[in-house]
Motif scaffolding. Structure first.
Motif, PDB file in Angstrom:
ATOM      1  N   LEU A 932       0.847  -1.188   0.000  1.00  0.00           N
ATOM      2  CA  LEU A 932       0.000   0.000   0.000  1.00  0.00           C
ATOM      3  C   LEU A 932       0.884   1.240   0.000  1.00  0.00           C
ATOM      4  CD1 LEU A 932      -2.684  -1.069   2.633  1.00  0.00           C
ATOM      5  CD2 LEU A 932      -2.788  -1.271   0.151  1.00  0.00           C
ATOM      6  N   ILE A 933       0.513   2.219  -0.824  1.00  0.00           N
ATOM      7  CA  ILE A 933       1.284   3.457  -0.966  1.00  0.00           C
ATOM      8  C   ILE A 933       0.415   4.631  -0.532  1.00  0.00           C
ATOM      9  CG2 ILE A 933       2.584   4.925  -2.553  1.00  0.00           C
ATOM     10  CD1 ILE A 933       2.977   2.495  -4.343  1.00  0.00           C
ATOM     11  N   GLU A 934       0.941   5.435   0.392  1.00  0.00           N
ATOM     12  CA  GLU A 934       0.236   6.635   0.857  1.00  0.00           C
ATOM     13  C   GLU A 934       1.140   7.842   0.664  1.00  0.00           C
ATOM     14  OE1 GLU A 934      -1.087   6.222   4.828  1.00  0.00           O
ATOM     15  OE2 GLU A 934      -2.331   4.447   4.451  1.00  0.00           O
ATOM     16  N   THR A 935       0.568   8.947   0.164  1.00  0.00           N
ATOM     17  CA  THR A 935       1.308  10.196  -0.034  1.00  0.00           C
ATOM     18  C   THR A 935       0.785  11.263   0.909  1.00  0.00           C
ATOM     19  OG1 THR A 935      -0.225  10.848  -1.790  1.00  0.00           O
ATOM     20  CG2 THR A 935       1.753   9.659  -2.453  1.00  0.00           C
ATOM     21  N   ASP A 936       1.647  12.221   1.241  1.00  0.00           N
ATOM     22  CA  ASP A 936       1.221  13.273   2.161  1.00  0.00           C
ATOM     23  C   ASP A 936       0.338  14.313   1.491  1.00  0.00           C
ATOM     24  OD1 ASP A 936       3.341  14.125   0.574  1.00  0.00           O
ATOM     25  OD2 ASP A 936       4.026  15.598   2.047  1.00  0.00           O
ATOM     26  N   LYS A 937       0.322  14.349   0.148  1.00  0.00           N
ATOM     27  CA  LYS A 937      -0.527  15.283  -0.590  1.00  0.00           C
ATOM     28  C   LYS A 937      -1.072  14.579  -1.826  1.00  0.00           C
ATOM     29  CE  LYS A 937       0.996  19.459  -1.214  1.00  0.00           C
ATOM     30  NZ  LYS A 937       1.888  20.585  -1.595  1.00  0.00           N
ATOM     31  N   GLN A 938      -2.196  15.083  -2.321  1.00  0.00           N
ATOM     32  CA  GLN A 938      -2.781  14.521  -3.524  1.00  0.00           C
ATOM     33  C   GLN A 938      -2.130  15.078  -4.785  1.00  0.00           C
ATOM     34  OE1 GLN A 938      -5.113  12.119  -3.796  1.00  0.00           O
ATOM     35  NE2 GLN A 938      -5.154  11.867  -1.569  1.00  0.00           N
ATOM     36  N   ILE A 939      -1.752  16.368  -4.755  1.00  0.00           N
ATOM     37  CA  ILE A 939      -1.187  17.050  -5.922  1.00  0.00           C
ATOM     38  C   ILE A 939       0.081  17.787  -5.481  1.00  0.00           C
ATOM     39  CG2 ILE A 939      -1.573  18.797  -7.707  1.00  0.00           C
ATOM     40  CD1 ILE A 939      -4.544  18.214  -7.512  1.00  0.00           C
ATOM     41  N   TYR A 940       1.118  17.746  -6.320  1.00  0.00           N
ATOM     42  CA  TYR A 940       2.383  18.414  -6.022  1.00  0.00           C
ATOM     43  C   TYR A 940       2.709  19.410  -7.131  1.00  0.00           C
ATOM     44  CZ  TYR A 940       3.061  14.652  -2.632  1.00  0.00           C
ATOM     45  OH  TYR A 940       2.906  13.777  -1.586  1.00  0.00           O
ATOM     46  N   GLN A 941       3.381  20.495  -6.738  1.00  0.00           N
ATOM     47  CA  GLN A 941       3.871  21.478  -7.687  1.00  0.00           C
ATOM     48  C   GLN A 941       5.334  21.184  -8.003  1.00  0.00           C
ATOM     49  OE1 GLN A 941       1.977  23.735  -9.149  1.00  0.00           O
ATOM     50  NE2 GLN A 941       0.179  23.056  -7.956  1.00  0.00           N
ATOM     51  N   THR A 952       3.985  -2.680   3.751  1.00  0.00           N
ATOM     52  CA  THR A 952       4.268  -3.973   3.137  1.00  0.00           C
ATOM     53  C   THR A 952       3.675  -5.100   3.972  1.00  0.00           C
ATOM     54  OG1 THR A 952       6.373  -4.223   4.305  1.00  0.00           O
ATOM     55  CG2 THR A 952       6.414  -3.053   2.214  1.00  0.00           C
ATOM     56  N   PRO A 953       3.356  -6.250   3.342  1.00  0.00           N
ATOM     57  CA  PRO A 953       2.765  -7.370   4.082  1.00  0.00           C
ATOM     58  C   PRO A 953       3.764  -8.107   4.953  1.00  0.00           C
ATOM     59  CG  PRO A 953       3.063  -7.959   1.790  1.00  0.00           C
ATOM     60  CD  PRO A 953       3.405  -6.508   1.900  1.00  0.00           C
ATOM     61  N   PHE A 954       5.073  -7.900   4.715  1.00  0.00           N
ATOM     62  CA  PHE A 954       6.088  -8.569   5.535  1.00  0.00           C
ATOM     63  C   PHE A 954       7.379  -7.764   5.416  1.00  0.00           C
ATOM     64  CE2 PHE A 954       5.340 -10.770   1.511  1.00  0.00           C
ATOM     65  CZ  PHE A 954       6.504 -10.464   0.833  1.00  0.00           C
ATOM     66  N   ASP A 955       8.311  -8.056   6.307  1.00  0.00           N
ATOM     67  CA  ASP A 955       9.590  -7.355   6.301  1.00  0.00           C
ATOM     68  C   ASP A 955      10.474  -7.873   5.178  1.00  0.00           C
ATOM     69  OD1 ASP A 955       8.776  -5.937   8.469  1.00  0.00           O
ATOM     70  OD2 ASP A 955       9.803  -7.191   9.949  1.00  0.00           O
ATOM     71  N   GLY A 956      11.328  -6.982   4.650  1.00  0.00           N
ATOM     72  CA  GLY A 956      12.230  -7.364   3.571  1.00  0.00           C
ATOM     73  C   GLY A 956      12.800  -6.121   2.919  1.00  0.00           C
ATOM     74  N   ARG A 957      13.222  -6.257   1.661  1.00  0.00           N
ATOM     75  CA  ARG A 957      13.759  -5.131   0.902  1.00  0.00           C
ATOM     76  C   ARG A 957      12.759  -4.761  -0.178  1.00  0.00           C
ATOM     77  NH1 ARG A 957      18.355  -5.815  -1.855  1.00  0.00           N
ATOM     78  NH2 ARG A 957      19.306  -3.830  -1.319  1.00  0.00           N
ATOM     79  N   LEU A 958      12.564  -3.460  -0.357  1.00  0.00           N
ATOM     80  CA  LEU A 958      11.535  -2.940  -1.245  1.00  0.00           C
ATOM     81  C   LEU A 958      12.206  -2.182  -2.385  1.00  0.00           C
ATOM     82  CD1 LEU A 958       8.389  -2.729  -1.352  1.00  0.00           C
ATOM     83  CD2 LEU A 958       8.636  -0.495  -0.293  1.00  0.00           C
ATOM     84  N   LEU A 959      11.881  -2.568  -3.613  1.00  0.00           N
ATOM     85  CA  LEU A 959      12.380  -1.866  -4.796  1.00  0.00           C
ATOM     86  C   LEU A 959      11.356  -0.830  -5.215  1.00  0.00           C
ATOM     87  CD1 LEU A 959      14.287  -1.472  -7.227  1.00  0.00           C
ATOM     88  CD2 LEU A 959      13.047  -3.317  -8.368  1.00  0.00           C
ATOM     89  N   VAL A 960      11.757   0.420  -5.246  1.00  0.00           N
ATOM     90  CA  VAL A 960      10.867   1.534  -5.597  1.00  0.00           C
ATOM     91  C   VAL A 960      11.437   2.231  -6.825  1.00  0.00           C
ATOM     92  CG1 VAL A 960       9.787   3.673  -4.813  1.00  0.00           C
ATOM     93  CG2 VAL A 960      10.231   1.834  -3.183  1.00  0.00           C
ATOM     94  N   THR A 961      10.613   2.404  -7.853  1.00  0.00           N
ATOM     95  CA  THR A 961      11.036   3.120  -9.050  1.00  0.00           C
ATOM     96  C   THR A 961      10.075   4.267  -9.316  1.00  0.00           C
ATOM     97  OG1 THR A 961       9.781   1.640 -10.499  1.00  0.00           O
ATOM     98  CG2 THR A 961      12.080   1.078 -10.086  1.00  0.00           C
ATOM     99  N   ILE A 962      10.610   5.354  -9.822  1.00  0.00           N
ATOM    100  CA  ILE A 962       9.807   6.499 -10.272  1.00  0.00           C
ATOM    101  C   ILE A 962       9.965   6.556 -11.788  1.00  0.00           C
ATOM    102  CG2 ILE A 962       9.460   8.984 -10.111  1.00  0.00           C
ATOM    103  CD1 ILE A 962      10.734   8.851  -7.333  1.00  0.00           C
TER     104      ILE A 962
END
Length: 981
Positions: A932-941, A952-962
């Motif tokens: 699950l991903i939560e952001t502090d704002k809906q829209i950014y400038q 995350t459902p369990f502990d481990g390493r998370l790969l995040v890409t933009i």
């Protein structure tokens, strides 16, 4: 004349001797272990009239095709005597299939040439059982639609059939009269359950039933159709008595059971005390449509005594008239071999290397492990792998797993392990044997492994699985012209550096090789230049000690269920932005537009030719311009609208020189006149509760200030359902599926001397427990010329003091595992409401499609059945609570939460799947976790920093890409307590 007679006599003797010699030298089949009909799973034994091999060649499986089958059957041969050959099919024989077996010259391979043996050309014909009606069951029950008693008849076939296909050809005769019927849902694809509608007046006697199925009935998943009429006679029992018709024993999911068949559906409350078993065991009875099933800790070698007493009661009222006793003997469980997890493919090389295998009643198995070389992986999966199908609803669909065949000819692999294993020596837990994959030192060539487990005596009892034994975990992200490879240790999650990564094309060509960096990352840019004309199909990664692979098509992630919407780039490489002076114009005015053109990198697009096109509301072209952008990358456009122009929405479209649409902009053309009166609304609140009254005052004022008295007005009051959301609990659902309709209420009148119209709208106190209602009051006041001025008043109606929310861990669950369900109770502001309680229920849903036959016509009727499988009162002292439910049957479930005594409820759905635990079809459980991903704002400038929380459902390493077209940034995060640190 004498010479002629002597010559003819000599010729006859020569022909007789020649034929005798030919017959003596002919290899024929002297005997078999089968007749015209064989079972689908059996060995075929051929005994020949002569010895064809010596003793040293006995008891060894061989793939040489000594006997050719038409249609072809894959299998193995073994000589058990010099003149006796055994054939064992790998996957069994086909359903309802006719075969022809012909001897081949390979039988003469080991015979002496001077014997001049020849193989007979006479074939052996046989077939597997053809489609037939093998059994019937008849009983009485209650109709779920009318609640009245009805007779039921179950037709049991030896192969799966389509219920509609059966109904079209079926004719029932009860005591010499045709009977109407309808087809009910069946839990077994080999059976069809019927409800009989005109059985006549009941008495103490059974009624004869004649069943006729005309030819043309098709066996599912085969080409066979019946060639003759199927005719069977049975009887329908009397509804006035309850009798035991049969008691059967068997095995299901490697567990023994006893099934009691009765002439009526049983009263569930009478089953628990209706029988006894000696010696005593732990058991669990399950009611069926015509009796019950006893599942327990039966020992397959013991004999049990089952006594059914007179307390057993039928659903129509009668008790069992005579006690019934029966000895239960189960015998051996049917033999079989299967892997516990069909979908699993990867096994870490740093673990115990154990595979779960179900081996039932097979004392010895042959275990073969073949190394499938890296350059042969693509060819093997294309030629030796096929989809595993399962029945989902009424359709056969891929289950997501695969079936594999052996590489018998060693075209792609080499056997490195070939051993016989005593199954009793394998570690065993809950019916699963642990098969250890111990690998010897081999030729060090890179590859994966093909594991096969076969019965020593019956080759058709086998299982084959592809396994990659490696500690290299791979994640691949493929962009438009680039590929990112992320390599980590499966055991420790640490990045793996200096791995050699190879990209292979769909035609099995190595197109590029590179190595991973210190973060375990490899990146290939400009792929079209490095591998022009090739399509990447597989990624391999390895070192001197390890190797792994990834098939891109098999592991592709479907993104349609995620939030991946957004602006898409077009092939032109431009982005166009259109804005106007305003969004609405009158006929006769001039529209003003400005179009700004930018490159994908936001650089100014100067002197770029564009085509601008204005489209009318009826789709016709109003005008077209061809212009070029200025130094600022912009184009100005003016459009004069004719005074008699069509009103509606016009669309301005912008194309590049190659007619690629870059952007479009809507604008309205309307004929309008300024309002002559002003209308203000007051007096109404923003929130109400059931039983309150909405008081609304509309004040009309003329354009120059005095009240607009004696003006006609109309008010229309309406309510509709509105979703409730609590911002503090975004993962909870508050949906209430109440089916409610609200009548619109209209009021009319004239304004008073002060220009006011006052109306009261009471809210019915009976609006309870249906969540939030959105109220709207449409107000229309007419000026002196009858022209309307409209206003709208909105408000919310809360029909309950506490709103219940439900949170589930996912949408798909496994059976026989607890499902935690979080419950919250909040007020209308979304804050926790302490000191409350809630009634919670778990309901299993069954959707049934019924085929009815009436007046010789078939029609479908659908219906839904609900069964409450859990109910409890949950206290919420602080507004929060949790309960756990264990689904034991596959299907769709609903969690329902409501106020004690309330009619309506909050609902959340989930699906439970488990192979062998379903009443209609089986599915393997999805093992996928969810982030699950939560952001502090809906829209950014531009220039702002986004703060993102990953759950995350369990502990481990998370790969995040933009990403946007390609990967802009990549991060590897370590999660602790299910949150990144």
């Amino acid at each position: 004349m004498k010479i002629s007679l002597v010559s003819a006599f000599s010729l006859l003797i020569f022909l007789f001797l020649f034929n005798s010699c030919s017959s003596i030298n002919e290899i024929r089949i002297a005997g078999t272990n089968f007749t015209d009909e064989i079972s689908q799973s059996q060995n075929l034994v051929f005994t020949f009239n002569k010895d064809l091999v010596n003793e040293s060649q006995l008891d060894s499986w061989d793939s040489t095709q000594y006997v050719k089958f038409e249609p072809a059957v894959k299998g193995k041969f073994k000589w058990t005597a010099p003149n006796e050959l055994v054939f064992s099919p790998v996957a069994g024989f086909g359903s309802a299939t006719a075969y022809k077996a012909k001897l081949t010259d390979f039988l003469l391979t080991n015979t002496a040439k001077e014997k001049k043996y020849k193989v007979t050309s006479n074939p052996v014909n046989f077939h597997t059982p053809y489609l037939n009606l093998v059994e019937t069951e008849s009983w009485w029950g209650l109709s779920k639609e009318s609640g009245r008693q009805e007779a039921r008849l179950k037709l049991i076939f030896n192969y799966p059939v389509n219920a509609r296909n059966v109904a079209e050809r079926l004719k029932l005769i009860l005591t010499d009269k045709p009977a109407d019927f309808k087809v009910l849902p069946s839990t077994d694809e080999k059976s069809v359950t019927l409800s009989l509608t005109n059985t006549g007046k009941a008495d103490n006697n059974s009624v004869p039933v004649s069943i006729q199925i005309s030819k043309g009935l098709k066996a599912q998943n085969t080409t066979y159709v019946t060639q003759e009429i199927i005719s069977v006679s049975t009887s329908l029992p009397s509804p006035l008595h309850l009798e035991i018709t049969d008691i059967k024993t068997g095995f299901e999911n490697n567990s023994a059971f006893a099934r009691v068949i009765t002439t009526q559906e049983l009263n569930p409350e009478s089953i628990g005390n209706g029988f006894a078993i000696n010696p005593a065991i732990t058991f669990k009875p399950e009611i069926t449509e015509n009796g019950f099933i006893i599942r327990g800790d039966f020992n397959e070698t013991d004999t049990y005594s089952l006594l059914i007493n007179k307390s057993l009661k039928g659903i129509l009222g009668p008790l069992l008239e005579e006690e019934t006793s029966r000895d239960l003997f189960f015998g051996k469980m049917p033999a079989g071999i299967s892997f516990a997890n069909k979908k699993a493919l990867y096994m870490t090389s740093k673990g115990s290397r154990n595979m779960g295998v179900q081996i039932v009643n097979i004392p010895k198995v042959q275990v073969k492990i073949a190394k499938l070389y890296a350059n042969n992986i693509l060819n093997y999966v294309r030629n030796n792998r096929w989809d595993d199908y399962t029945q989902i609803g009424e359709e056969w669909k891929p289950s997501g797993a695969y079936q594999y065949s052996d590489d018998v000819e060693s075209n792609f692999s080499d056997i490195i392990v070939d051993k016989t294993v005593e199954t009793e020596n394998l570690p065993r837990n809950k019916g699963i044997s642990a098969l250890n994959i111990a690998l010897p030192d081999d030729n060090q060539r890179k590859g994966i492994y093909l594991v096969s487990v076969h019965s020593k005596e019956e080759a058709y009892m086998s299982a084959t699985k592809l396994v990659s034994i490696s500690d290299i975990g791979l994640i691949v992200k493929q962009g438009k012209d680039e590929i990112w490879i992320f390599a980590n240790s499966i055991k420790t999650n640490e990045p793996l550096a200096d791995l050699e990564v190879t990209l292979l094309s769909s035609n099995n060509q190595s197109v590029h090789t590179l190595t991973t960096d210190g973060q375990g990352i490899a990146h290939v840019e400009k792929l079209s230049e490095r591998a022009p004309g090739f399509k990447i199909a597989m990624i391999t990664a390895g070192s001197k000690e390890d190797f792994n692979y990834l098939l891109l098509n098999d592991t592709r992630v479907e993104t349609s269920r995620f939030e991946v919407e957004g602006q898409r780039d077009n092939v032109s490489g431009f982005q166009a932005f259109i804005y106007g002076q305003r969004d609405i114009y009158r006929p006769g005015e001039t529209m003003h537009f400005n179009t700004v053109l930018r490159m994908q990198n936001w650089q100014t697009a100067k002197e770029i030719p564009l085509k601008l096109r204005l489209v009318t509301p009826n789709g016709r072209e109003y005008r077209t311009w061809r212009k070029s952008t200025n130094e600022q990358g912009a184009v100005e456009t003016e459009v004069v609208i004719d005074a008699a122009a069509l009103t509606g929405t016009y669309i301005l479209e912008v194309y590049n020189a190659n007619e690629i649409l870059l952007a479009s902009h809507p604008v309205s053309v309307e004929e309008f006149i300024p309002d002559r009166i002003k209308v203000d609304l007051s007096g109404a609140q923003k929130e109400y509760v059931s039983g309150g009254t909405v008081v609304l005052t509309a004040t009309a004022t003329n354009l120059f200030g005095p009240p607009a008295a004696n003006r006609t007005y109309e008010m229309e009051f309406q309510l509709k359902r509105k979703g409730f959301f609590a911002t503090g609990f975004p993962e909870f659902t508050f949906d209430i599926p109440a089916e409610t309709t609200f009548e619109k209420e209209g009021r009319q009148g004239v304004t008073n001397a002060q220009g006011q119209a006052i109306e009261r709208f009471p809210l019915a106190p009976g609006l309870k427990d249906i969540g939030v209602l959105e109220g709207k009051i449409y107000v229309t006041v007419f000026d002196e010329n009858g022209r309307p001025v409209n206003r709208l008043q909105r408000f919310d109606v809360f029909t309950q003091p506490v709103f219940y929310g439900i949170r589930l861990p996912g949408s798909y669950m496994g059976v026989n595992a607890p499902v935690p369900v979080d419950i919250v109770g909040v007020n209308n502001k979304g804050n926790l409401q302490g000191g409350t309680s809630a009634k919670v229920e778990v309901v299993r849903l069954e959707y049934q499609t019924v085929v009815e036959k009436k007046n010789e016509q078939l029609r479908y009727t659908s219906r839904k059945n609900e069964k409450v499988v859990y109910s409890n009162l949950l206290n919420l002292p602080k507004g929060q609570g949790i309960f756990r439910y264990v689904p034991t049957v596959s299907g769709e479930y609903e969690i329902r939460v409501r106020r004690q005594g309330a009619e309506h409820y909050t609902v959340a759905n989930f699906y439970a799947y488990g192979s062998g635990y379903t009443q209609y079809s089986s599915f393997e459980v999805s093992n996928e976790g969810r982030v699950l991903i939560e952001t502090d704002k809906q829209i950014y400038q531009p220039g702002e920093t986004a703060k993102i929380l990953f759950k995350t459902p369990f502990d481990g390493r998370l790969l995040v890409t933009i990403e946007r077209n390609n990967i802009l940034e990549q991060h590897v995060l370590t999660t602790e307590k299910k949150l990144p640190n």
